[in-house]
Motif scaffolding. Sequence first.
Motif, PDB file in Angstrom:
ATOM      1  N   GLU A  16      -6.543   2.505  -4.773  1.00 33.88           N
ATOM      2  CA  GLU A  16      -7.487   1.528  -5.324  1.00 33.88           C
ATOM      3  C   GLU A  16      -7.721   1.779  -6.816  1.00 33.88           C
ATOM      4  O   GLU A  16      -7.820   0.838  -7.612  1.00 33.88           O
ATOM      5  CB  GLU A  16      -8.815   1.595  -4.566  1.00 33.88           C
ATOM      6  CG  GLU A  16      -8.737   1.123  -3.131  1.00 33.88           C
ATOM      7  CD  GLU A  16     -10.022   1.367  -2.362  1.00 33.88           C
ATOM      8  OE1 GLU A  16     -10.550   0.407  -1.786  1.00 33.88           O
ATOM      9  OE2 GLU A  16     -10.495   2.525  -2.346  1.00 33.88           O
ATOM     10  N   GLU A  57      -3.101   8.902  -0.202  1.00 32.56           N
ATOM     11  CA  GLU A  57      -4.305   8.388   0.443  1.00 32.56           C
ATOM     12  C   GLU A  57      -5.561   9.142  -0.006  1.00 32.56           C
ATOM     13  O   GLU A  57      -6.651   8.889   0.506  1.00 32.56           O
ATOM     14  CB  GLU A  57      -4.161   8.490   1.967  1.00 32.56           C
ATOM     15  CG  GLU A  57      -2.915   7.821   2.526  1.00 32.56           C
ATOM     16  CD  GLU A  57      -2.840   6.349   2.175  1.00 32.56           C
ATOM     17  OE1 GLU A  57      -3.897   5.686   2.198  1.00 32.56           O
ATOM     18  OE2 GLU A  57      -1.735   5.862   1.880  1.00 32.56           O
ATOM     19  N   LYS A 251       4.823   1.344  -5.561  1.00 37.63           N
ATOM     20  CA  LYS A 251       5.064   0.025  -4.977  1.00 37.63           C
ATOM     21  C   LYS A 251       4.194  -0.106  -3.733  1.00 37.63           C
ATOM     22  O   LYS A 251       4.169   0.793  -2.886  1.00 37.63           O
ATOM     23  CB  LYS A 251       6.544  -0.124  -4.603  1.00 37.63           C
ATOM     24  CG  LYS A 251       6.960  -1.545  -4.258  1.00 37.63           C
ATOM     25  CD  LYS A 251       7.049  -2.412  -5.485  1.00 37.63           C
ATOM     26  CE  LYS A 251       7.606  -3.792  -5.182  1.00 37.63           C
ATOM     27  NZ  LYS A 251       7.628  -4.666  -6.350  1.00 37.63           N
ATOM     28  N   ARG A 252       3.478  -1.204  -3.639  1.00 34.90           N
ATOM     29  CA  ARG A 252       2.635  -1.460  -2.481  1.00 34.90           C
ATOM     30  C   ARG A 252       3.127  -2.713  -1.773  1.00 34.90           C
ATOM     31  O   ARG A 252       3.270  -3.765  -2.395  1.00 34.90           O
ATOM     32  CB  ARG A 252       1.176  -1.624  -2.895  1.00 34.90           C
ATOM     33  CG  ARG A 252       0.551  -0.363  -3.446  1.00 34.90           C
ATOM     34  CD  ARG A 252      -0.918  -0.548  -3.755  1.00 34.90           C
ATOM     35  NE  ARG A 252      -1.114  -1.396  -4.921  1.00 34.90           N
ATOM     36  CZ  ARG A 252      -1.195  -0.947  -6.163  1.00 34.90           C
ATOM     37  NH1 ARG A 252      -1.081   0.336  -6.396  1.00 34.90           N
ATOM     38  NH2 ARG A 252      -1.385  -1.777  -7.172  1.00 34.90           N
ATOM     39  N   ILE A 253       3.376  -2.591  -0.498  1.00 30.39           N
ATOM     40  CA  ILE A 253       3.845  -3.717   0.305  1.00 30.39           C
ATOM     41  C   ILE A 253       2.920  -3.888   1.507  1.00 30.39           C
ATOM     42  O   ILE A 253       2.676  -2.935   2.256  1.00 30.39           O
ATOM     43  CB  ILE A 253       5.296  -3.508   0.788  1.00 30.39           C
ATOM     44  CG1 ILE A 253       6.245  -3.450  -0.424  1.00 30.39           C
ATOM     45  CG2 ILE A 253       5.718  -4.622   1.739  1.00 30.39           C
ATOM     46  CD1 ILE A 253       7.691  -3.214  -0.057  1.00 30.39           C
ATOM     47  N   ARG A 254       2.419  -5.093   1.672  1.00 34.94           N
ATOM     48  CA  ARG A 254       1.583  -5.383   2.835  1.00 34.94           C
ATOM     49  C   ARG A 254       2.450  -5.954   3.947  1.00 34.94           C
ATOM     50  O   ARG A 254       3.146  -6.953   3.763  1.00 34.94           O
ATOM     51  CB  ARG A 254       0.471  -6.374   2.473  1.00 34.94           C
ATOM     52  CG  ARG A 254      -0.495  -6.638   3.648  1.00 34.94           C
ATOM     53  CD  ARG A 254      -1.683  -7.466   3.201  1.00 34.94           C
ATOM     54  NE  ARG A 254      -2.513  -6.731   2.256  1.00 34.94           N
ATOM     55  CZ  ARG A 254      -3.413  -5.809   2.581  1.00 34.94           C
ATOM     56  NH1 ARG A 254      -3.583  -5.490   3.864  1.00 34.94           N
ATOM     57  NH2 ARG A 254      -4.136  -5.207   1.674  1.00 34.94           N
ATOM     58  N   LYS A 274      -1.937  -5.627   9.741  1.00 32.06           N
ATOM     59  CA  LYS A 274      -1.395  -5.929   8.407  1.00 32.06           C
ATOM     60  C   LYS A 274      -1.612  -4.767   7.428  1.00 32.06           C
ATOM     61  O   LYS A 274      -2.269  -4.918   6.389  1.00 32.06           O
ATOM     62  CB  LYS A 274      -2.018  -7.211   7.857  1.00 32.06           C
ATOM     63  CG  LYS A 274      -1.713  -8.436   8.700  1.00 32.06           C
ATOM     64  CD  LYS A 274      -2.338  -9.693   8.129  1.00 32.06           C
ATOM     65  CE  LYS A 274      -2.023 -10.903   9.004  1.00 32.06           C
ATOM     66  NZ  LYS A 274      -2.627 -12.146   8.500  1.00 32.06           N
ATOM     67  N   PRO A 275      -1.076  -3.598   7.741  1.00 30.61           N
ATOM     68  CA  PRO A 275      -1.294  -2.429   6.875  1.00 30.61           C
ATOM     69  C   PRO A 275      -0.549  -2.551   5.550  1.00 30.61           C
ATOM     70  O   PRO A 275       0.439  -3.276   5.431  1.00 30.61           O
ATOM     71  CB  PRO A 275      -0.724  -1.278   7.696  1.00 30.61           C
ATOM     72  CG  PRO A 275       0.339  -1.923   8.533  1.00 30.61           C
ATOM     73  CD  PRO A 275      -0.192  -3.288   8.873  1.00 30.61           C
ATOM     74  N   GLU A 276      -1.043  -1.830   4.565  1.00 33.67           N
ATOM     75  CA  GLU A 276      -0.389  -1.768   3.254  1.00 33.67           C
ATOM     76  C   GLU A 276       0.281  -0.401   3.126  1.00 33.67           C
ATOM     77  O   GLU A 276      -0.358   0.627   3.344  1.00 33.67           O
ATOM     78  CB  GLU A 276      -1.403  -1.963   2.132  1.00 33.67           C
ATOM     79  CG  GLU A 276      -0.768  -2.079   0.756  1.00 33.67           C
ATOM     80  CD  GLU A 276      -1.786  -2.401  -0.333  1.00 33.67           C
ATOM     81  OE1 GLU A 276      -1.897  -3.570  -0.723  1.00 33.67           O
ATOM     82  OE2 GLU A 276      -2.477  -1.475  -0.779  1.00 33.67           O
ATOM     83  N   SER A 278       2.335   2.307   0.749  1.00 31.48           N
ATOM     84  CA  SER A 278       2.524   2.693  -0.653  1.00 31.48           C
ATOM     85  C   SER A 278       3.608   3.754  -0.753  1.00 31.48           C
ATOM     86  O   SER A 278       3.647   4.699   0.049  1.00 31.48           O
ATOM     87  CB  SER A 278       1.219   3.240  -1.235  1.00 31.48           C
ATOM     88  OG  SER A 278       0.191   2.268  -1.188  1.00 31.48           O
ATOM     89  N   GLU A 325       2.513   0.388 -10.684  1.00 29.94           N
ATOM     90  CA  GLU A 325       3.301  -0.789 -10.315  1.00 29.94           C
ATOM     91  C   GLU A 325       3.333  -1.822 -11.440  1.00 29.94           C
ATOM     92  O   GLU A 325       4.351  -2.469 -11.678  1.00 29.94           O
ATOM     93  CB  GLU A 325       2.720  -1.406  -9.041  1.00 29.94           C
ATOM     94  CG  GLU A 325       3.560  -2.519  -8.445  1.00 29.94           C
ATOM     95  CD  GLU A 325       3.089  -2.932  -7.072  1.00 29.94           C
ATOM     96  OE1 GLU A 325       3.758  -3.792  -6.456  1.00 29.94           O
ATOM     97  OE2 GLU A 325       2.063  -2.413  -6.602  1.00 29.94           O
TER      98      GLU A 325
END
Length: 348
Positions: A16, A57, A251-254, A274-276, A278, A325
């Motif tokens: 975040e 995390e 890179k973050r992908i949901r 729907k986890p993200e 990283s 990113e």
Amino acid sequence: MDIKDFLINENCSMIEAMAQLDRVAKKVLFVVSKQGLVAALTDGDIRRWILKKGSLEAKISEIANYQPKYLTTKEKFRAKNYIKTQSIEALPIVNSKNRVVEIIFSHHEVIKTRKSIDVPVVIMAGGLGSRLYPYTKILPKPLIPIGEIPIAEHIINRFVDNGCNEFYLILNHKKNMIKAYFNELDKDYFLNYVDEEIPLGTGGGLALLKGKISKTFILSNCDILIDEDYQKILSFHQKQENLITMVCSMKRIRIPYGVVEIGKDGNIEAMKEKPEISFFVNTGMYVVDGRVIAEIETDKEQGFPDIIETYRLQGKKIGVFPISEQAWLDMGELDELEIMRNRLESDE
């Protein structure tokens, strides 16, 4: 932009915080709690955490500097000199309740000595650009326009802004068009063309530089832009004494589905909606020791990541310089090309 944009709760995650740093684009946030200002968090703090193999995390309370520099409202008159003597980008001003009421940012001098990075830059510009078809049916990928100038010129200009002035373009596909374009430019840097007679890949083409480059150099693909201090990347490479340093982007992908974890007995162990995810990816920019060129096999097609893997298996020191990113722009595919165009146009 509001002062609240630069404040973050200490219970937030590092992911975040990275997203918020990208939004404010000032490389610093101030961590607050019920007690008011408690810490400062910079992109450098996050980078050091990542390089120490800290969890992605993690809470920022594990990463931030809990001895932040600040002044009170009564001391605000000292701000300009304090920023200068402490060499800080931003200074929070707090009231009697330790609440941040103002942030004063350092002002850049109008006249600056132009920085210089005394390393050559090699740009792999010989590919077919098949993922960008039909654009590349007409133009070679390095000449695809992003705004008013082609991507290769954007890349070179970004390096020039960071103090580089010696460039090598490794060419193959439609090489005469590329040469014709750059020959017409009024350049304040040195540009050398290296012709590839057969496709040699992003690594094999470096063998053509034997006898031309023997010192540390920067290698870049011809479809990326890195928005970072290149001197900082080079200094990191040198301090770590790496053979190769790979610039990697978060890179973050949901995942657009509910993800189910199944145990050995066939029962559901966990469900995440729907986890993200990283992770870090290779941007296509590297700092490379000159001996790599001397050791590359001549006339062999190979990718540079393959060369890196060979050295890694030999136990050679391969480092990673992590960036956010938003600090990486890629135009390798059509949808990414439009994202790059929109970003660069909005920055103008």
